[in-house]
Design a protein around this motif. Sequence first.
Motif: not given
Length: 393
Positions: A201-202, A230, A283, A286, A288, A290, A293-294, A296-297, A328
């Motif tokens: 995560v961020n 990223d 990457t 993200r 956790h 969303k 976004l997950m 997309e990962l 997370q």
Amino acid sequence: MDGYLGIIVIVALVAILAVGGLWLLFRPKAKDLPPAPPAPPEPKAPVAEEPAKTGLGEQDGGTTTTLPPPAPPLEELIKAPEIEVPPPSAGRMVRLRGRLARSQNVLGRGLLELLSRDRLDDEVWDEIEETLITADVGVAPTRAMVEELRTKVKVLGARTPVEVRKLLREELLAQIAPDLDRTLHTRPHGERPAVVLVVGVNGTGKTTTSGKLARVLVGDGGKVVLGAADTFRAAATDQLQTWGDRVGAGVVRGPEGGDPASVAFDAVAKGIEDKADTVIIDTAGRLHTKTGLMDELGKVKRVIEKKAAVDEVLLVLDATTGQNGMRQAQVFAEVVNVTGIALTKLDGTAKGGIVISVQRELGVPVKLVGLGEGPDDLAPFDPDVFVDALLGD
């Protein structure tokens, strides 16, 4: 009549001779003539001037002229950063043990003090349990540890400080699971490099961890390519470029807001072309929670696998987030099959128990730990060194 004419002729001749004589006497001489104008000088070919030296120039008519030094060539103005040679990974955690000991003594020394009391009643055991939970060991691992310690203390009976330390060391090591395979799979497969996908995560320090991991691998003699996937944060791409430049690692980057999967694919392709040992893909951070976004990962991982296998999926966790980091970890593990944990900021928290809880919940080993802000403060995790640091000398 004829006599008059003769006289006139004679007078005329005398007059002519007199005028001629006067002219000869008073005629202008050559030296009195005005000088002829000088001929114009022939044009000379231009002569290149020598570059002026710094300091005072030549004096001309009492005036001193100082010319500026010539500008250096453009290639000298734009110099590539000096490539550093990082230290090898072996022994890093031992060298950084002091930082870990200073921050974790609340857990280790607190438990030693409680277990060394003459009488261990229920109240003391409650304190021991509270100390473990506060250190983010987790409820289930804490209960298992307390039950095991109570049984061993009853069998042991009287306890010296040395015996208590040995008892606690054995139990902590057992909970950290020293037998877990903590090998970081970064060696190439034939002509294909190993691929390490860094997720989290961020704010956990993924980009910094990616850069520091590149230093670890270069220090061990490897050749590394970094993929700046990223693409939503320009600062992350620039930061990764700086890390790569410092150790001579190639960096593949894409347009801001571009497709992260495309950048990851290109990075692996460059790794194959350059015969690199390892490709590290950083990457985007993200949340956790969303789902898009997950997903997309997961796409990034699938696209990479069209070119090469993903050998490691490192989940970067901030040790100071405690049990929130556990939640997370669980979500990421469901999406990309996490193979190892990189635990950052372990030197700045008394909650080192997350090492135990995250491994117990996921069955995934902690493989790397961050123990400072310096470029070489990322170290392979060593359970024995970690526990000794907790308990002190």
